[in-house]
Design an enzyme around this catalytic site. Structure first.
Site, mmCIF file in Angstrom:
data_model
loop_
_atom_site.group_PDB
_atom_site.id
_atom_site.type_symbol
_atom_site.label_atom_id
_atom_site.label_comp_id
_atom_site.label_asym_id
_atom_site.label_seq_id
_atom_site.Cartn_x
_atom_site.Cartn_y
_atom_site.Cartn_z
ATOM 1 N N GLY A 1 0.786 -1.458 -0.146
ATOM 2 C CA GLY A 1 0.379 0.326 -0.125
ATOM 3 C C GLY A 1 0.409 1.372 0.248
ATOM 4 O O GLY A 1 2.047 1.222 -0.243
ATOM 5 N N HIS B 1 6.096 1.678 19.219
ATOM 6 C CA HIS B 1 5.103 1.359 18.538
ATOM 7 C C HIS B 1 4.771 2.992 17.932
ATOM 8 O O HIS B 1 4.117 4.018 18.137
ATOM 9 C CB HIS B 1 3.917 1.094 19.334
ATOM 10 C CG HIS B 1 2.542 1.319 17.932
ATOM 11 N ND1 HIS B 1 1.062 0.413 18.150
ATOM 12 C CD2 HIS B 1 2.607 1.363 15.896
ATOM 13 C CE1 HIS B 1 0.238 0.202 17.393
ATOM 14 N NE2 HIS B 1 1.137 1.255 16.169
ATOM 15 N N ILE C 1 2.856 2.968 2.673
ATOM 16 C CA ILE C 1 3.778 2.107 3.173
ATOM 17 C C ILE C 1 4.230 1.958 2.242
ATOM 18 O O ILE C 1 5.853 1.871 2.709
ATOM 19 C CB ILE C 1 3.781 2.719 4.648
ATOM 20 C CG1 ILE C 1 2.748 2.877 5.302
ATOM 21 C CG2 ILE C 1 4.866 1.797 5.186
ATOM 22 C CD1 ILE C 1 1.878 2.434 6.699
ATOM 23 N N ALA D 1 6.357 4.794 14.992
ATOM 24 C CA ALA D 1 7.049 4.367 13.967
ATOM 25 C C ALA D 1 5.895 6.277 12.771
ATOM 26 O O ALA D 1 6.133 6.886 12.393
ATOM 27 C CB ALA D 1 6.229 4.147 12.750
ATOM 28 N N GLU E 1 0.438 -4.296 23.868
ATOM 29 C CA GLU E 1 0.863 -3.038 24.063
ATOM 30 C C GLU E 1 0.480 -2.230 24.966
ATOM 31 O O GLU E 1 -0.525 -2.627 24.717
ATOM 32 C CB GLU E 1 1.397 -2.460 22.645
ATOM 33 C CG GLU E 1 1.898 -3.030 21.603
ATOM 34 C CD GLU E 1 1.730 -2.173 20.165
ATOM 35 O OE1 GLU E 1 0.937 -1.423 20.210
ATOM 36 O OE2 GLU E 1 2.194 -2.828 19.122
ATOM 37 N N ARG F 1 1.441 -3.889 12.179
ATOM 38 C CA ARG F 1 0.594 -4.627 13.246
ATOM 39 C C ARG F 1 1.218 -5.909 14.197
ATOM 40 O O ARG F 1 1.717 -6.915 13.431
ATOM 41 C CB ARG F 1 -0.769 -5.284 13.833
ATOM 42 C CG ARG F 1 -1.488 -4.158 13.154
ATOM 43 C CD ARG F 1 -1.807 -3.048 14.512
ATOM 44 N NE ARG F 1 -2.452 -1.888 14.831
ATOM 45 C CZ ARG F 1 -2.270 -0.182 14.529
ATOM 46 N NH1 ARG F 1 -1.213 0.052 13.504
ATOM 47 N NH2 ARG F 1 -3.263 0.220 14.014
#
Length: 302
Positions: free
Chosen positions: A151, A277, A153, A279, A258, A229
């Protein structure tokens, strides 16, 4: 029409108040980010729109939120926090925000790949402890990176890797094409890639996608990067592969649980580089995110 940002951290809370226009629907900002699910009915207090960043919304709790009709989830991973179909059965629509942090997340994946290849995190830890540890790194120029999911990213990651002189393979669930990227089967990607970077959305089809069997198909000593994920990868199988040397290193921004619990097995492995987490956490991405949330709210109100 009224919205409540139920779990705003200081950065996103400030942006929500600064970017909202006088003509926009009111948005209440709750600045206590550690909201428990059972607190949500009181926090929303009848608001029809909830902005949610990282708070779990069990279906039973949603049913107690009188007046709730829309959830604007600040990202694409809503299924990690709520059951979208069950909410729909209650008449609650979940809205996702795509593309806001494509560059930020790709840059994080790229950085984790390089940190893994060079062993920076371990050398940093050892030097802080007074040990002069020198590790041999991996030269990535000319190596092959395999992108699982292509996609926004994945496309940004491909651009960065091509610029670094890497060969780029990709696998996507639907057919795609891109200059300088060779789309292959998942089996070929795993077998040929020196680095595997995961860029899949989490859903019922992708949960556990990178299984023990697929990890076993990877080149021995390959680098695994996950900024998607945690549940897309079989965590137990990944840990076993890191211990055995099947995986040379993992650069991870996401985890099954998390925050990552203290003394989690991943924290005890030298061949893992961890980030919390984060990014997507850049000023540019945060502005894109909040403006998109406001646009959703404007559209809902209209």
């Amino acid at each position: 029409m009224r919205a409540v940002f139920v779990d705003a951290n200081p950065t996103l809370g400030d942006l929500a108040e600064r970017l909202r226009k006088p003509s926009d629907p009111p948005v209440g900002v709750n600045r206590q980010p550690d909201v428990k699910p059972e607190d949500l009915p009181a926090v929303l207090n009848g608001a029809p729109v909830a902005w949610i960043d990282h708070t779990y919304l069990p279906t039973a709790i949603a049913a107690q939120c009188k007046g709730l009709k829309h959830v604007v989830f600040l990202g694409t991973g809503a299924r990690s926090y709520m059951h979208v179909e069950e909410l729909a059965s209650l008449g609650i629509e979940v809205h996702l925000i795509k593309g806001y942090g494509d560059t930020a997340v790709a840059e994080c994946a790229f950085a984790l790949m390089w940190a893994a290849a060079k062993g920076f995190a371990r050398m940093d830890r050892e030097m802080r402890a007074g040990n002069w540890l020198r590790l041999d790194g991996v030269e990535l120029t000319g190596k092959t990176v395999g992108l699982i999911g292509y996609g926004g990213i994945g496309a940004e990651m491909a651009r960065l890797c091509r610029g670094a002189g890497m060969k780029v393979l990709a696998w996507n669930r639907s057919a795609k094409s891109a200059d300088g990227v060779r789309f292959v089967s998942i089996d070929e990607l795993l077998a040929q890639s020196d680095v595997v970077s995961v860029h899949l959305l989490l859903n019922d089809e992708t949960r556990g996608f990178l299984s023990a069997a697929r990890i076993a198909q990877m080149k021995r000593g390959a680098i695994l990067v996950n900024t998607a994920r945690g549940a897309v990868v079989d965590e137990a199988a990944m840990i076993a592969a890191l211990k055995s040397g099947q995986l040379g290193h993992a650069g991870l921004d996401v985890f099954d649980v998390e925050p990552l619990p203290k003394d989690h097995p991943l924290t005890k492995l030298d061949n893992v580089t961890l980030s919390a987490h984060s990014a997507f956490r850049t000023p540019e991405a945060s502005m894109n995110l909040i403006e998109a949330a406001l646009n959703h709210t404007r559209r809902i109100a209209g």
